[in-house]
Write an enzyme that holds these catalytic residues in place. Structure first.
Site, PDB file in Angstrom:
ATOM      1  CG  LEU A 267       1.053  -3.898  10.539  1.00 27.17           C
ATOM      2  CD1 LEU A 267       0.841  -2.788  11.573  1.00 27.17           C
ATOM      3  CD2 LEU A 267       2.547  -4.306  10.555  1.00 27.17           C
TER       4      LEU A 267
ATOM      5  CD  GLU B 127       5.680 -12.816  10.170  1.00 29.34           C
ATOM      6  OE1 GLU B 127       6.705 -12.585  10.829  1.00 29.34           O
ATOM      7  OE2 GLU B 127       4.762 -13.562  10.558  1.00 29.34           O
TER       8      GLU B 127
HETATM    9  C1  LIG Z   1      -0.577 -15.403   2.513  1.00 29.98           C
HETATM   10  C2  LIG Z   1      -0.358 -14.110   3.218  1.00 29.98           C
HETATM   11  C3  LIG Z   1      -0.542 -14.031   4.590  1.00 29.98           C
HETATM   12  C4  LIG Z   1      -0.373 -12.814   5.257  1.00 29.98           C
HETATM   13  N1  LIG Z   1      -0.615 -12.742   6.605  1.00 29.98           N
HETATM   14  C5  LIG Z   1      -0.598 -11.532   7.216  1.00 29.98           C
HETATM   15  C6  LIG Z   1      -1.007 -11.413   8.580  1.00 29.98           C
HETATM   16  O1  LIG Z   1      -1.347 -12.405   9.259  1.00 29.98           O
HETATM   17  N2  LIG Z   1      -1.071 -10.173   9.135  1.00 29.98           N
HETATM   18  C7  LIG Z   1      -0.710  -9.043   8.444  1.00 29.98           C
HETATM   19  O2  LIG Z   1      -0.776  -7.966   9.003  1.00 29.98           O
HETATM   20  N3  LIG Z   1      -0.309  -9.128   7.145  1.00 29.98           N
HETATM   21  C8  LIG Z   1      -0.238 -10.340   6.524  1.00 29.98           C
HETATM   22  N4  LIG Z   1       0.150 -10.444   5.203  1.00 29.98           N
HETATM   23  C9  LIG Z   1       0.486  -9.210   4.461  1.00 29.98           C
HETATM   24  C10 LIG Z   1       1.940  -9.116   4.074  1.00 29.98           C
HETATM   25  O3  LIG Z   1       2.725  -8.848   5.184  1.00 29.98           O
HETATM   26  C11 LIG Z   1       2.052  -8.087   2.951  1.00 29.98           C
HETATM   27  O4  LIG Z   1       1.515  -8.673   1.775  1.00 29.98           O
HETATM   28  C12 LIG Z   1       3.467  -7.618   2.727  1.00 29.98           C
HETATM   29  O5  LIG Z   1       3.922  -6.854   3.797  1.00 29.98           O
HETATM   30  C13 LIG Z   1       3.623  -6.819   1.425  1.00 29.98           C
HETATM   31  O6  LIG Z   1       2.653  -5.826   1.330  1.00 29.98           O
HETATM   32  P1  LIG Z   1       1.786  -5.668  -0.023  1.00 29.98           P
HETATM   33  O7  LIG Z   1       1.278  -7.011  -0.360  1.00 29.98           O
HETATM   34  O8  LIG Z   1       0.816  -4.572   0.167  1.00 29.98           O
HETATM   35  O9  LIG Z   1       2.849  -5.279  -1.120  1.00 29.98           O
HETATM   36  P2  LIG Z   1       3.399  -3.795  -1.442  1.00 29.98           P
HETATM   37  O10 LIG Z   1       3.882  -3.153  -0.193  1.00 29.98           O
HETATM   38  O11 LIG Z   1       2.390  -3.062  -2.255  1.00 29.98           O
HETATM   39  O12 LIG Z   1       4.652  -4.129  -2.337  1.00 29.98           O
HETATM   40  C14 LIG Z   1       4.598  -4.382  -3.742  1.00 29.98           C
HETATM   41  C15 LIG Z   1       6.026  -4.532  -4.255  1.00 29.98           C
HETATM   42  O13 LIG Z   1       6.732  -3.283  -4.064  1.00 29.98           O
HETATM   43  C16 LIG Z   1       7.908  -3.526  -3.301  1.00 29.98           C
HETATM   44  N5  LIG Z   1       8.183  -2.365  -2.443  1.00 29.98           N
HETATM   45  C17 LIG Z   1       7.315  -1.729  -1.596  1.00 29.98           C
HETATM   46  N6  LIG Z   1       7.953  -0.723  -0.972  1.00 29.98           N
HETATM   47  C18 LIG Z   1       9.230  -0.737  -1.413  1.00 29.98           C
HETATM   48  C19 LIG Z   1      10.409   0.054  -1.125  1.00 29.98           C
HETATM   49  N7  LIG Z   1      10.384   1.052  -0.229  1.00 29.98           N
HETATM   50  N8  LIG Z   1      11.549  -0.255  -1.771  1.00 29.98           N
HETATM   51  C20 LIG Z   1      11.602  -1.276  -2.660  1.00 29.98           C
HETATM   52  N9  LIG Z   1      10.538  -2.051  -2.964  1.00 29.98           N
HETATM   53  C21 LIG Z   1       9.383  -1.781  -2.346  1.00 29.98           C
HETATM   54  C22 LIG Z   1       7.602  -4.768  -2.498  1.00 29.98           C
HETATM   55  O14 LIG Z   1       8.786  -5.405  -2.036  1.00 29.98           O
HETATM   56  C23 LIG Z   1       6.832  -5.594  -3.507  1.00 29.98           C
HETATM   57  O15 LIG Z   1       7.735  -6.229  -4.380  1.00 29.98           O
HETATM   58  C24 LIG Z   1       0.024 -11.664   4.522  1.00 29.98           C
HETATM   59  C25 LIG Z   1       0.239 -11.760   3.140  1.00 29.98           C
HETATM   60  C26 LIG Z   1       0.058 -12.954   2.492  1.00 29.98           C
HETATM   61  C27 LIG Z   1       0.270 -13.013   0.996  1.00 29.98           C
END
Ligand SMILES: Cc1cc2nc3c(=O)[nH]c(=O)nc-3n(C[C@H](O)[C@H](O)[C@H](O)COP(=O)(O)OP(=O)(O)OC[C@H]3O[C@@H](n4cnc5c(N)ncnc54)[C@H](O)[C@@H]3O)c2cc1C
Length: 385
Positions: free
Chosen positions: A123, A364
């Protein structure tokens, strides 16, 4: 907690498998950032990759509690092995089961339930994380195919998964429909234009390969569209409700392993002429660790029962994931402290457990996103278990 006979058997099977085939190698897999695919095949043989799939589709047809008990036992041995199991069981297989056609279930769900094919879920994108509906990977219909172009990021098991559930836009760039413009595609690695990109160099969960995928005009047969066009985001969100229960079980497994290691160490380690567990400061840490783990597990299992009754678990699933992941981070921090300097080096497992715990607060749905979901659900209605 009372377990049925089947649940007790599953727990025993998972613990024995983890003790014999995972735990002895976990530190080495972490050091080498390598996951041996044979372990996934072995999990498949034992039924761990089809636990929630009905028997008619070659799964074990077990209840959610049995699955979470097995997942916790495997996570206690190695969180990287557990994330493969959690993603496979909660996301791509559940999406196929709930929204796939009979032909798709025959072709992909059955071999996945037997563990002959490993599943992944795609995703996230570099610019679309918490705000997943902002994803940009584009699918354009061309005759009997969809042509996909874009970059997906953070794909757990993406370097070897056989079936990857990919969310991509099917709305036109000049007529965007938000989350209703996203569809789900069943992607296999043999499709022309499928490329595996960078493997992330992570803090923890190092044995689990997390990769970028790039699709360069990848041709996906129309038969690989899951369910209805434009419904992919809804399908993904519904599946993440299940996925969060798996991540909560993973976090509890990590925390329990840290507590077990701390109990042993506090009995062995002597300072000031006595085992450190005789110091009240250490006892209070151990007591709090045990209490928090028990609370997180109790909420998770109550939520699992709710799911098996067919009720929505959006609220309590988010609460379980939030409580369990923050418990894992807190408990592993205490464990490192109990080990002192030895907790800060790789000779003991708590250093790895501490690094592995962190990601449960991120993927997630981050803890911030869980709190948003919880607050929204609390406003909408007053639920109780
Ligand atoms: C080891 C690992 C495995 C993963 N595996 C998968 C997978 O198999 N498939 C998949 O699709 N994804 C996967 N992910 C992705 C994961 O789901 C995302 O990293 C996660 O959803 C956060 O997105 P981001 O890293 O872009 O952080 P961002 O969305 O950029 O967030 C950065 C910070 O801002 C905060 N933030 C963002 N929006 C808001 C809001 N509206 N209000 C308050 N705070 C907010 C967040 O909580 C965080 O602290 C994986 C990630 C990791 C690290």
């Amino acid at each position: 907690m009372h377990l049925t006979e089947t649940q007790a058997e599953i727990k025993e099977l998972a613990r024995n498998f983890a003790a014999a085939e995972i735990a002895p190698h976990a530190a080495q897999w972490d050091r080498e950032a390598h996951f041996p695919i044979e372990v996934a095949r072995r999990m498949g043989e034992l039924g761990f990759l089809g636990m929630l799939i009905p028997e008619e589709y070659d799964g074990l047809g077990l209840d959610t509690t049995s699955y979470l008990i097995a997942l916790e036992a495997i996570a206690a041995a190695d969180a990287s092995t557990a994330v493969l199991m959690s993603v496979h069981n909660s996301l791509p297989t559940q999406m196929l089961l709930n929204f796939g056609s009979e032909a798709q279930k025959e072709r992909w769900l059955k071999p996945m339930a037997r563990g002959e094919m490993v599943g992944a879920f795609s995703l996230s994108e570099p610019e679309a994380g918490s705000d997943a509906s902002a994803l940009r990977c584009q699918a354009v219909r061309d005759g009997g195919d969809w042509v996909l172009t874009g970059t997906k990021s953070w794909v757990t098991s993406g370097s070897f998964a056989d079936v990857i559930m990919v969310m991509a836009r099917t709305d036109a760039p000049d007529a965007r429909r938000g989350s209703r413009g996203i569809s789900a595609f069943i992607v296999t690695r043999d499709l022309p234009g499928f490329h595996v990109g960078t493997k992330e160099d992570k803090m923890g969960l190092r044995a689990s390969p997390t990769v970028q995928l790039t699709f360069d005009g990848m041709r996906v047969p129309a038969a690989n569209l899951l369910g209805e066009e434009g419904q992919g985001f809804v399908y993904a969100m519904r599946s993440l409700d299940n996925g969060r229960l798996g991540i909560a079980a993973q976090a509890i497994g990590i925390a329990q392993a840290a507590l077990d290691a701390s109990l042993d160490y506090a009995a062995e380690r002597k300072q000031f002429g006595r085992p450190i567990r005789e110091f009240e400061a250490i006892q209070f840490k151990l007591a709090d660790m045990g209490a928090r783990i028990a609370a997180a597990r109790a909420l998770l299992h109550a939520t699992a029962a709710q799911k098996d009754r067919g009720e929505s678990t959006t609220l309590h699933g988010s609460m379980s994931k939030l409580l369990a992941s923050e418990t894992a981070m807190w408990v592993t921090t205490q464990a490192v402290q109990i080990f002192g300097g030895y907790g800060y080096v790789k000779d003991y497992p708590v250093e790895r457990l501490f690094r592995d715990a962190k990601v449960t607060e991120i993927y997630e749905g981050t803890s911030e996103i869980q709190r948003i979901v919880i607050a929204r659900e609390l406003y909408n209605s007053h639920h109780s278990i």
